[in-house]
Scaffold this motif. Structure first.
Motif, PDB file in Angstrom:
ATOM      1  N   ARG A 124       0.826  -1.203  -0.042  1.00 38.97           N
ATOM      2  CA  ARG A 124      -0.022   0.093  -0.041  1.00 38.97           C
ATOM      3  C   ARG A 124       0.889   1.131  -0.107  1.00 38.97           C
ATOM      4  O   ARG A 124       0.492   2.207  -0.824  1.00 38.97           O
ATOM      5  N   ASP A 142      -5.283   0.257  -1.436  1.00 41.24           N
ATOM      6  CA  ASP A 142      -5.002  -0.475  -0.230  1.00 41.24           C
ATOM      7  C   ASP A 142      -5.368  -1.786  -0.652  1.00 41.24           C
ATOM      8  O   ASP A 142      -6.602  -2.236  -0.385  1.00 41.24           O
ATOM      9  N   SER A 240      -8.767  -8.595   7.070  1.00 39.87           N
ATOM     10  CA  SER A 240      -9.386  -8.123   8.030  1.00 39.87           C
ATOM     11  C   SER A 240     -10.943  -8.712   7.933  1.00 39.87           C
ATOM     12  O   SER A 240     -11.527  -8.907   9.122  1.00 39.87           O
ATOM     13  N   LEU A 241     -11.614  -8.689   6.921  1.00 42.62           N
ATOM     14  CA  LEU A 241     -12.920  -9.338   6.771  1.00 42.62           C
ATOM     15  C   LEU A 241     -12.863 -10.543   6.027  1.00 42.62           C
ATOM     16  O   LEU A 241     -13.848 -10.912   5.211  1.00 42.62           O
TER      17      LEU A 241
ATOM     18  N   ASN B 204      -3.863  -2.984  17.092  1.00 45.87           N
ATOM     19  CA  ASN B 204      -3.695  -4.235  17.767  1.00 45.87           C
ATOM     20  C   ASN B 204      -2.886  -4.213  19.202  1.00 45.87           C
ATOM     21  O   ASN B 204      -3.609  -4.542  20.026  1.00 45.87           O
ATOM     22  N   ASN B 252      -1.774   2.210  10.775  1.00 41.51           N
ATOM     23  CA  ASN B 252      -2.511   1.090   9.910  1.00 41.51           C
ATOM     24  C   ASN B 252      -1.373   0.218   9.321  1.00 41.51           C
ATOM     25  O   ASN B 252      -1.700  -0.057   8.191  1.00 41.51           O
ATOM     26  N   GLU B 254       0.237  -3.545   9.830  1.00 40.10           N
ATOM     27  CA  GLU B 254       0.037  -4.824  10.405  1.00 40.10           C
ATOM     28  C   GLU B 254       1.341  -5.241  11.341  1.00 40.10           C
ATOM     29  O   GLU B 254       2.380  -5.123  10.528  1.00 40.10           O
ATOM     30  N   ASN B 400      -9.118  -8.241  14.173  1.00 40.72           N
ATOM     31  CA  ASN B 400      -9.498  -8.116  12.605  1.00 40.72           C
ATOM     32  C   ASN B 400     -10.501  -6.972  12.281  1.00 40.72           C
ATOM     33  O   ASN B 400     -10.433  -6.164  11.450  1.00 40.72           O
ATOM     34  N   VAL B 403      -9.017  -3.777  12.682  1.00 47.02           N
ATOM     35  CA  VAL B 403      -8.266  -3.419  11.315  1.00 47.02           C
ATOM     36  C   VAL B 403      -9.231  -3.057  10.399  1.00 47.02           C
ATOM     37  O   VAL B 403      -8.894  -1.931   9.497  1.00 47.02           O
ATOM     38  N   ALA B 404     -10.224  -3.692  10.202  1.00 45.32           N
ATOM     39  CA  ALA B 404     -11.438  -3.277   9.306  1.00 45.32           C
ATOM     40  C   ALA B 404     -12.032  -1.851   9.555  1.00 45.32           C
ATOM     41  O   ALA B 404     -12.298  -0.940   8.742  1.00 45.32           O
ATOM     42  N   GLN B 407      -8.926   0.248   8.199  1.00 49.53           N
ATOM     43  CA  GLN B 407      -9.154   0.302   6.620  1.00 49.53           C
ATOM     44  C   GLN B 407     -10.365   1.214   6.160  1.00 49.53           C
ATOM     45  O   GLN B 407     -10.545   1.323   4.876  1.00 49.53           O
ATOM     46  N   LYS B 409     -13.492  -0.065   6.415  1.00 45.01           N
ATOM     47  CA  LYS B 409     -14.372  -1.152   5.867  1.00 45.01           C
ATOM     48  C   LYS B 409     -15.609  -1.148   6.591  1.00 45.01           C
ATOM     49  O   LYS B 409     -16.597  -1.315   6.159  1.00 45.01           O
ATOM     50  N   LEU B 410     -15.454  -0.900   7.832  1.00 46.03           N
ATOM     51  CA  LEU B 410     -16.675  -1.088   8.869  1.00 46.03           C
ATOM     52  C   LEU B 410     -16.750   0.181   9.382  1.00 46.03           C
ATOM     53  O   LEU B 410     -15.615   0.873   9.859  1.00 46.03           O
TER      54      LEU B 410
END
Lengths: 290, 428
Positions: A124, A142, A240-241, B204, B252, B254, B400, B403-404, B407, B409-410
């Motif tokens: 990324r 990403d 992650s998902l 984390n 962000n 990992e 996880n 992390v979402a 990112q 995503k959620l």
């Protein structure tokens, strides 16, 4: 030696080895999958409960879709490019041996090395792909965060590794296509592309069926590439998902991370069933096309 | 290629076959040296035992020790499971990380009861909670003896702190964050400093740290009921972490990924909560060119631990008595001090922690930080935390979900819901 029994003796090693390393594990895995089986090495018999749970498990279906999606993304371009590559190599080019060896090189590279290199290419923050996208004004992606992007990244690894291998199989098949077919077609005024589709492809059909089935099986067992691509401390979840968790990864996660061997074995058996199904479909479609 | 599936099936098959035959026992007798008992010790990562083994062999002429080491904990765990499940291959002494131990505590029958080998009198050699972790609920069986604990500090980059106009002296830095709220406020100040770096690597480590400070228990209560959605400690740690992520503090990145390794070198993040065993990793990844840029301050809140291991004797060992003696030697205060000096693994024995050799120990890579003292204070301040059987897999799912969120995503609410659902599905 007596001629009646000795042939059986000669073929016996295969069947003995297959029995030990092929058949027994298969049956044993099925046995384990019918149990609530954890650390102790044995467990309570629960019949098909693991399978029932599995059909109700969104993570299992997610892994199935991911696997099939990447299978299509990796196999279709791979085989098409291999076909084109093979027909190019089949021309009377100079230094042909060198080129033929060249297409084979990726296959001798270790999967882990490919995973690591491509992970960096798709990084990324510092990856080459994002760098190039930046040059044409596209925002950095990403790659691990979305399904589509992670599938593309992983599929390129698979494509890169196996295209040359398939091309060589096609090339070998193409070499046995009679030359006079092409000569007759040329006399009839057929273009090269027309010759390719009407002569080459039908004539090497068995090789194509073989590669399709082999690639399907390999694709159903995709494991190392997504695992290395995932990185981090908990890579087995494939993002992650679970964006790119394959069935093999899910099997491993259930058996070895969650300590649930019974369930992991059920997943393993579903992989087997799916492979058989896909192989059958491949076979029927190919035969129908004949 | 089909090889892969076959290999998996093969492993399963062998597991079964071995389980069937192991009852009749009889591994090849110690081939190495006649008359000597060879003890096989299985470890992961770095335990720093080379010197101790040599010492032990010198004082026990009838014993020879073989260490079989696997680099990553993640690679060690599946192997360990296979050894235990098949009753073959685990050797005589195995290292159990605390999360692994809690998974195995559900099946303590695979390990020798160290009480049968005189471990009872050693209780005072261990921090109380460390001792309790390896003890079955009825108190009758001791599965392992503690080696090290992941006493926490907060590692930080002095150069980035200076560039952002923050103090760099470790005492002053520690005073910046008595609590995690103060840590968040400092993070915001840091971001305004315009260094371009983020404040920490990923959610984390922060989350784990806050969670372990909430005390008593996490995802399970002490009777092993799943309480992830009713335990306020979990929610507190989650909400605080989300606050920090939403304030833009997280890079962000990992943990344990190549970007993380590169991040140490390029100064992508200014702080990282570091258990003592992580100092070696930071030094290795940052490289000599960043020497003296790192320092260690106290961690926000009242100390914490993350990780740390035990040594246990699997029942499949054929030399249980000898193996138990070796475990007692390695986990003695002296053994723990030696391991600390060798690889920074912080002792779980109060005697060892108070020993001048530990208290006066400084780490020259980290500006000569008195790490023995800093980690010692952290270790003594903490409250014991009970980890249930599936603590690690649930922890993975919660991370996880975080992390979402990082990112994008959620949303935090969706992520929390997902983490709880995943945990419930896992346990059922």
């Amino acid at each position: 030696m007596d001629t009646k029994w000795s042939p059986y003796l000669f073929v016996a090693p295969f069947f003995v080895i297959f029995g030990i390393f092929g058949l027994f594990p298969l049956v044993y895995t099925a046995w384990v999958s019918l149990h609530q089986w954890s650390m102790g090495g044995s467990g309570t018999f629960i019949g098909f409960e693991n399978y029932l749970e599995l059909f109700d498990d969104p993570n299992f279906w997610n892994a199935t879709i991911n696997t099939l999606g990447m299978l299509v993304l990796a196999t279709v371009p791979q085989l098409l490019i291999a076909l084109v590559l093979a027909s190019l190599l089949n021309q009377g080019l100079r230094r042909l041996t060198f080129l033929r060896v060249g297409v084979l090189l990726p296959i001798v590279t270790s999967v882990a090395a490919i995973g690591i290199v491509f992970s960096q290419i798709y990084d990324r923050d510092a990856g080459m792909v994002n760098g190039m996208l930046g040059l044409i004004g596209v925002d950095a992606v990403d790659w691990r965060a979305d399904k589509w992007s992670s599938w593309i990244a992983i599929s390129t690894m698979v494509n890169w590794r196996w295209t040359g291998y398939n091309a060589l199989i096609y090339l070998a098949a193409m070499q046995s296509v009679p030359r006079d077919l092409y000569e007759a077609a040329t006399v009839d005024g057929a273009s090269r592309i027309r010759q390719f589709w009407s002569i080459t492809v039908p004539m090497i059909r068995p090789a194509i069926i073989f590669t399709v089935i082999i690639s399907t099986i390999a694709g159903m067992q995709l494991f190392t590439e997504p695992l290395i691509f995932g990185q981090g401390s908990y890579a087995i979840s494939g993002g992650s998902l679970r964006q790119f968790q394959t069935l093999s990864m899910y099997m491993f996660e259930k058996a070895f991370r969650d300590f649930d061997y019974g369930y992991g074995s059920a997943v393993a058996w579903m992989i087997f069933v799916l492979i058989m199904l896909l192989a059958l479909i491949n076979f029927l479609v190919m035969r129908k096309g004949k | 290629m089909p090889v892969r599936l076959r290999r998996t099936l093969l492993a399963t098959a062998l597991a079964g076959a071995l389980a069937a035959t192991s009852a009749c026992g009889g591994e090849a007798e110690d081939s190495a040296e006649p008359g000597k008992t060879t003890l096989v010790v299985k470890t992961f990562s770095q335990f720093g035992y080379e010197q101790l083994f040599a010492e032990y062999e010198a004082s026990h002429p009838d014993i020879s020790i073989e260490e079989e080491n696997i680099g990553k904990l993640g690679d060690y765990l599946p192997k360990l499971q296979q050894w235990i499940a098949t009753g073959e291959g685990a050797g005589d002494v195995v290292a159990l990380e605390e999360g692994i131990l809690s998974q195995f505590m559900a099946n303590p029958q695979h390990f020798v009861n160290l009480f049968d080998h005189g471990a009872a009198e050693l209780e005072s050699n261990f921090l109380d909670w460390k001792w309790q972790q390896a003890l079955t609920p009825d108190g009758n069986k001791l599965v392992g003896l503690g080696t090290d604990i992941g006493a926490q500090g907060m590692c930080y980059r002095t150069d980035l702190f200076a560039a952002a106009g923050l103090p760099t002296d470790r005492e002053a830095v520690g005073e910046l964050w008595p609590t995690w709220e103060d840590y968040l406020a400092t993070g915001k100040r840091f971001l305004n400093g315009g260094t371009g770096a983020h404040f920490f690597d990923s959610s984390n480590g922060i989350y784990q740290n806050i969670l372990m400070q909430q005390g008593d228990h996490t995802y399970y209560d002490t009777s092993n009921n799943l309480v992830i959605d009713s335990n306020p400690a979990v929610r507190t740690a989650w909400d605080m972490t989300i606050d920090m992520v939403e304030s833009g503090l997280s890079a962000n990145i990992e943990p344990w990924s190549p970007q993380w390794n590169a991040g140490f070198k390029n100064g992508k993040f200014a702080t990282i909560p570091c258990p003592s065993w992580m100092l070696g990793t930071i030094e290795k990844q940052s490289g000599p060119e960043n020497a003296d840029k790192w320092d260690v301050a106290k961690v926000p809140g009242d100390g914490a631990v993350r990780g740390g291991s035990f040594l246990a004797v699997p029942t499949q060992s054929e030399h249980q008595a000898e193996a138990a003696e070796l475990v007692k030697f390695l986990t003695s205060p002296e053994g723990q001090i030696a391991a600390f000096k060798s690889k920074n693994n912080f002792p779980s024995s109060p005697q060892a922690i108070d020993d001048p050799a530990v208290q006066n120990f400084t780490n020259d890579y980290f500006n000569n930080a008195p790490v023995g003292k800093i980690f010692g204070e952290s270790a003594k301040a903490i409250q014991p935390v009970y980890l249930g059987p599936d603590n690690n897999p649930i922890g993975d799912r919660v991370s996880n979900a975080l992390v979402a969120v990082e990112q994008g995503k959620l949303s935090p609410d969706e992520a929390w819901k997902k983490a709880v659902e995943d945990a419930k599905r896992l346990v059922n």
